[in-house]
Design an enzyme around this catalytic site. Structure first.
Site, PDB file in Angstrom:
ATOM      1  N   LYS A 351     -19.694   1.846  26.502  1.00  0.00           N
ATOM      2  CA  LYS A 351     -19.917   1.609  27.934  1.00  0.00           C
ATOM      3  C   LYS A 351     -20.789   0.347  28.090  1.00  0.00           C
ATOM      4  O   LYS A 351     -20.264  -0.744  28.077  1.00  0.00           O
ATOM      5  CB  LYS A 351     -20.508   2.853  28.580  1.00  0.00           C
ATOM      6  CG  LYS A 351     -19.539   4.062  28.480  1.00  0.00           C
ATOM      7  CD  LYS A 351     -19.956   5.234  29.312  1.00  0.00           C
ATOM      8  CE  LYS A 351     -19.252   6.533  28.957  1.00  0.00           C
ATOM      9  NZ  LYS A 351     -17.808   6.564  29.200  1.00  0.00           N
ATOM     10  N   THR A 381     -12.029   7.771   9.163  1.00  0.00           N
ATOM     11  CA  THR A 381     -12.148   6.349   8.828  1.00  0.00           C
ATOM     12  C   THR A 381     -13.261   5.710   9.646  1.00  0.00           C
ATOM     13  O   THR A 381     -13.376   5.962  10.844  1.00  0.00           O
ATOM     14  CB  THR A 381     -10.809   5.638   9.137  1.00  0.00           C
ATOM     15  OG1 THR A 381      -9.792   6.285   8.374  1.00  0.00           O
ATOM     16  CG2 THR A 381     -10.855   4.167   8.777  1.00  0.00           C
TER      17      THR A 381
HETATM   18  C1  LIG Z   1     -21.954  12.134  29.225  1.00  0.00           C
HETATM   19  C2  LIG Z   1     -20.953  11.663  28.236  1.00  0.00           C
HETATM   20  N1  LIG Z   1     -21.122  11.977  26.937  1.00  0.00           N
HETATM   21  C3  LIG Z   1     -20.247  11.580  25.999  1.00  0.00           C
HETATM   22  C4  LIG Z   1     -19.147  10.824  26.337  1.00  0.00           C
HETATM   23  C5  LIG Z   1     -18.210  10.389  25.261  1.00  0.00           C
HETATM   24  O1  LIG Z   1     -18.492   9.065  24.907  1.00  0.00           O
HETATM   25  P1  LIG Z   1     -17.390   8.191  24.173  1.00  0.00           P
HETATM   26  O2  LIG Z   1     -16.597   7.525  25.242  1.00  0.00           O
HETATM   27  O3  LIG Z   1     -18.144   7.242  23.302  1.00  0.00           O
HETATM   28  O4  LIG Z   1     -16.570   9.138  23.367  1.00  0.00           O
HETATM   29  C6  LIG Z   1     -18.921  10.464  27.672  1.00  0.00           C
HETATM   30  C7  LIG Z   1     -17.725   9.655  28.041  1.00  0.00           C
HETATM   31  O5  LIG Z   1     -17.428   9.335  29.120  1.00  0.00           O
HETATM   32  C8  LIG Z   1     -19.843  10.901  28.644  1.00  0.00           C
HETATM   33  O6  LIG Z   1     -19.673  10.596  29.930  1.00  0.00           O
END
Ligand SMILES: Cc1ncc(COP(=O)(O)O)c(C=O)c1O
Length: 441
Positions: A351, A381
């Site tokens: 993000k 991986t």
């Molecule tokens: C609060 C929260 N935790 C974890 C994640 C997962 O993150 P990632 O996109 O890196 O898998 C998100 C994804 O939107 C999220 O909003």
């Protein structure tokens, strides 16, 4: 017996000197098998699982070179176990797929994906299926526009030219390298923790870590905020630990649930700092107080806060001791900060940092424990070298760029105010999230 004879012919000097017909004859009329088991060479070979000859494929092989794999001799043939000639009907897999999809269409939860092609040179614009059909992207989580950053791009290209496009294996095999070491050290330092561990995403990190806790800590009880992200819910489910869901940010309820258990019962409180659906912020310090009082570990997901809060962008936990961290720089302030009090911090690299991946920052023992035992970390991986190098550049830039964090907050304040002025109802909250309920279309 044929298999035994074949094995013997390769390994036993006695058997080697006899023809197979002579051996078969001998086997029928003597206690050869019993004696062979006593043989130091044949014995171990015979006690291994024996293979039957490959069964004939039901249909011609797709290619002349195809060799049917050897199959295990189950002792009883499949057709003896199951009467495949009966009128019994097999599962209607496709029917199940279709009816589930239909249910989703009926309750309006069927997912449609937009074809959004974000344009690096025209951020935050994207084109739809047709290149000339452009839109402004209001819903991206690339909060700081790092997804198009030229320095990150250059690092990635340079690294890719030298190290190729893929990691080549899991961290245990060929996927551990200088880029992973540097990235984890950067993340540990950003979060002022002893160690960090990089995962393929934060979804994977949350699932892998939480499920591991439940499996390895007997009697663990998990306390989870009701608005926690799906990745945490998944991890808690997979942990099979006893769980309590407390009302969003409700400290009284959390305390009454914690107080039901003796201090010696292992406990874990799972929560987020910024909740992405409503923009609320967790009372991190008070949750740490409760955790210390009742002997619980704290698991904080900073996914929507990392890069955005704190003088160095570590997240809300850093932000809460803003001045001290600003003054201390990369060192730790001379007192126990809220960041220090949170046991585990997870975050995303997809993000604010603009690329992809997830991480855990914690004590070195905890990180080493996860590294050594979590299947979601071990058996996958690792991220490509270029991504990890690019992420290292990204974190360095975000960490230094307090101005972007301040500008972003000012822009959010402006947008919320302007939406209000023209009658678009934003759910009020203290964070950078701008939640709009669009209602039914
Ligand atoms: C609060 C929260 N935790 C974890 C994640 C997962 O993150 P990632 O996109 O890196 O898998 C998100 C994804 O939107 C999220 O909003």
């Amino acid at each position: 017996m044929e298999a035994l004879t074949r094995t013997s012919m390769n390994v036993c000097p006695f058997v080697k000197s006899h023809s197979s017909a002579a051996m078969k004859k001998l086997a029928k009329s003597s206690n050869l098998t019993t004696r062979a088991l006593e043989c130091p060479v044949l014995g171990p070979a015979m006690t291994k699982r024996q293979y039957s000859t490959p069964s004939k494929p039901a249909q011609a092989a797709a290619s002349d070179n195809f060799k049917a794999p050897k199959t295990y001799d189950a002792g009883v043939s499949a057709s003896e176990l199951n009467n495949f000639n009966s009128n019994e009907v097999g599962t209607d897999y496709d029917g199940i797929f279709q009816s589930t999809i239909q249910k989703k269409r009926d309750d309006n939860s069927y997912r449609f994906f937009n074809n959004i092609n974000r344009l690096a040179k025209e951020f935050p614009k994207a084109h739809l299926a047709e290149e000339e059909d452009k839109v402004m992207v209001w819903c991206s989580n690339d909060y700081l526009g790092m997804g198009k950053n030229q320095d990150i791009y250059n690092t990635m290209v340079k690294t890719m030219q030298k190290y190729g496009v893929g990691a080549g294996g899991t961290r245990n095999i060929a996927g551990h390298n200088r880029h992973a070491i540097a990235l984890e050290s950067e993340l540990a330092s950003l979060n002022k923790k002893e160690a960090a561990l990089v995962f393929s995403s934060c979804f994977v990190a949350n699932d892998a870590i939480l499920s591991l806790f439940g499996k390895q800590f007997k009697d663990l009880v998990i306390f989870s905020d009701e608005l926690n992200h799906a990745s945490m819910i998944q991890g808690i489910r997979n942990s099979r630990a006893k769980k309590h869901i407390f009302k969003h940010n409700n400290l009284e309820q959390l305390e009454s649930l914690l107080a039901q258990y003796p201090k010696s019962t292992p406990k874990l409180i799972a929560f987020e700092s910024v909740y992405s659906m409503c923009g609320s912020v967790a009372p991190i310090e008070k949750i740490c107080d409760l955790a210390e009082k009742y002997g619980a570990l704290t698991f904080l997901d900073e996914v929507h806060a990392v890069g955005m809060y704190g003088p160095h962008g570590a997240g809300v936990a850093e932000h809460l001791d803003f001045d001290a961290h600003l003054k201390a720089g990369i060192a730790s302030p001379p007192f126990k900060t809220i960041l220090d009090r949170v046991d585990m911090i997870t975050g995303t690299l997809g993000k604010s940092f603009g690329v992809v991946g997830g991480y855990l920052a914690a004590s070195s023992n905890l990180v080493d424990w996860v590294r050594s035992t979590a299947p979601g970390f071990i058996f996958t991986t690792s991220l490509p070298p270029a991504l990890m190098a690019g992420l290292n550049t990204s974190i360095g830039l975000v960490r230094e760029d307090i101005e972007s964090r301040i500008t972003q907050q000012k822009n959010v304040r402006y947008v919320k105010k302007e939406f209000g002025r023209i009658g678009i109802p934003v759910i009020p909250n203290p964070s950078h999230i701008v939640p709009l309920l669009v209602g039914c279309l």
